[in-house]
Enzyme design. Structure first.
Site, PDB file in Angstrom:
ATOM      1  N   ASP A   1     -36.651  -5.324  -3.802  1.00 28.40           N
ATOM      2  CA  ASP A   1     -35.284  -5.242  -3.278  1.00 28.40           C
ATOM      3  C   ASP A   1     -34.266  -5.152  -4.404  1.00 28.40           C
ATOM      4  OD1 ASP A   1     -35.866  -7.961  -3.979  1.00 28.40           O
ATOM      5  OD2 ASP A   1     -34.153  -8.641  -2.789  1.00 28.40           O
TER       6      ASP A   1
ATOM      7  N   GLU B   1     -36.074 -11.212  -3.363  1.00 30.84           N
ATOM      8  CA  GLU B   1     -35.780 -11.986  -4.569  1.00 30.84           C
ATOM      9  C   GLU B   1     -34.284 -12.081  -4.819  1.00 30.84           C
ATOM     10  OE1 GLU B   1     -34.844 -13.034  -8.617  1.00 30.84           O
ATOM     11  OE2 GLU B   1     -34.419 -11.093  -7.687  1.00 30.84           O
TER      12      GLU B   1
END
Length: 403
Positions: A103, A164
């Site tokens: 991400d 994350e």
């Protein structure tokens, strides 16, 4: 400088020859902001295909549900994307964990969506440095290890999560599960432009304090009300005074309020706290509770706290220092400029891994900078450089059987 063996030379050159730049360009062209589930699904599929060249089975792991407090103070469940997991030789004597994240901080509607060359060898684009380049280095290094006679000595888990950038709440349980029993871990956040690594890290906690007051007419009977917005502002100021050399506090946002002629009956304070040590984290939790109790009492409001410390502090213990020194020695053997490490205020999955008692170096990715901004850049030559460094580090851990 430690000399390289023929086996090491073969492995590091194989790692350097991997098609990392084309992979970065392909993966970074797909928006994978943490909330873009469609984009994350596309990237996860491409990563699963790429990592399928390694032995073991690639699987996509469903994300754990995550709670979030909205602007109205309601707790909602937020869905995150699947995480990628690969396990290879779980019975080998040396077990390693390599992690990254797919991400980025750039949402699907963010204007920063394309790649461009800032100058020869410097690529600008969303997620180039943070951290699709790091994922390509993981694959290159492991592919080189698999072609080496040392491969059978080491097993590993690869975990690429989808959340994350928002604190890994949907992958924290998976990280802790995979960290158990590992000899060491490597995480592929970008190194600084000069190659410096992140050493000690503080912890991080995000809190939403929902303040419940009582509405009243702002002109006729304001004293009958209990101003939740004022209480939230008071709490923000009290928390700001907790800042110290071992604790950073950032009151970041207050949601709430309404028409000017109504005493607001609800507000939500958002605050981030970053303790440098485990002791500071315990003290910060107690200070937060005390401040909330005082505000509740003095403003006659009720407060509900949501959130917590999702990233424990990551001090440099002796085992972690030995791992850093091993990486430093590998850099010297490769003729790289001396690799150093410095404490940083940022946090990452390395915090979670270290909290499991596993030594970790969490900036093994290529060199880059300006991350989390539209100026993010990757120094392309460092793809091969860091792939060599990782391959050699993996091989020397395999040879030693320890860090």
């Amino acid at each position: 400088m430690t000399s390289l063996t023929a086996t090491e030379n073969a492995a590091i050159e194989r790692a350097a020859d991997a098609p990392m730049l084309s992979q970065v360009e392909q993966w970074a062209a797909i928006n994978s902001g943490t909330g873009n589930l469609a984009g994350l699904k596309r990237v996860a599929g491409e990563l699963a295909d790429a990592f399928s060249v390694l032995p073991g089975e690639v699987r996509l792991v469903a994300a754990d549900p995550v709670e979030s407090v909205d602007a109205a103070g309601q707790v909602n469940i937020v869905q995150r994307g699947d995480h990628l997991h690969l396990r290879v030789r779980p019975d080998a004597p040396v077990q390693l964990l390599l992690t990254g994240h797919m991400d980025t901080v750039f949402a699907a509607d963010h204007p920063f969506q394309t790649l461009k060359w800032l100058e020869p060898g410097v690529l600008n684009g969303p997620g180039t440095a943070d951290m699709k380049a790091g994922i390509s280095v993981i694959l290159a290094a492991l592919s080189a290890l698999e072609a080496s006679p040392l491969a059978e000595r080491v097993g590993y888990d690869v975990m690429i999560n989808s959340d994350e950038e928002t604190g890994s709440q949907a992958s924290a349980r998976l990280i802790a599960e995979l960290a158990k029993g590992k000899t060491a871990a490597l995480t592929y956040e970008p190194a600084l432009p000069d190659g410096t690594l992140a050493g000690a890290r503080p912890g991080s906690g995000n809190f939403s304090v929902v303040v419940h007051g009582l509405s009243a007419h702002a002109g006729r009977n304001p004293d009958d009300g209990r101003n939740a917005l004022l209480a939230a502002a008071d709490l923000a100021l009290r928390l700001a005074t907790l800042k110290s050399p071992t604790l950073k506090v950032n009151p970041a946002k207050i949601d709430g309020g309404g028409p000017n002629n109504v005493v607001p009956d609800s507000a939500i304070l958002r605050v981030n706290m970053r303790p440098a040590t485990p002791e500071a984290m315990v003290e910060a939790e107690a200070a937060l509770r005390d401040a909330i109790a005082a505000v509740s009492r003095e403003h006659d409001v009720h407060c509900h706290v949501h959130g917590g410390f999702n990233r424990p502090p990551k001090p440099l213990d002796p085992a972690a220092t030995r791992l850093f020194e091993l990486v430093q020695g590998c850099g010297a053997a490769l003729g790289l400029p001396p690799i150093g490490w410095n404490a940083t205020g940022g946090v990452c999955d390395g915090n979670n891994i270290a909290a499991c008692g596993i030594p970790v170096v969490d900036t093994m990715g290529p060199r880059g900078g300006a991350i989390h901004s539209a100026d993010e850049f990757l120094i392309v030559d460092s793809l091969a450089e860091r792939a060599r460094l990782s391959a050699l580090t993996l091989m020397r851990i395999a040879e030693r059987g320890t860090v």
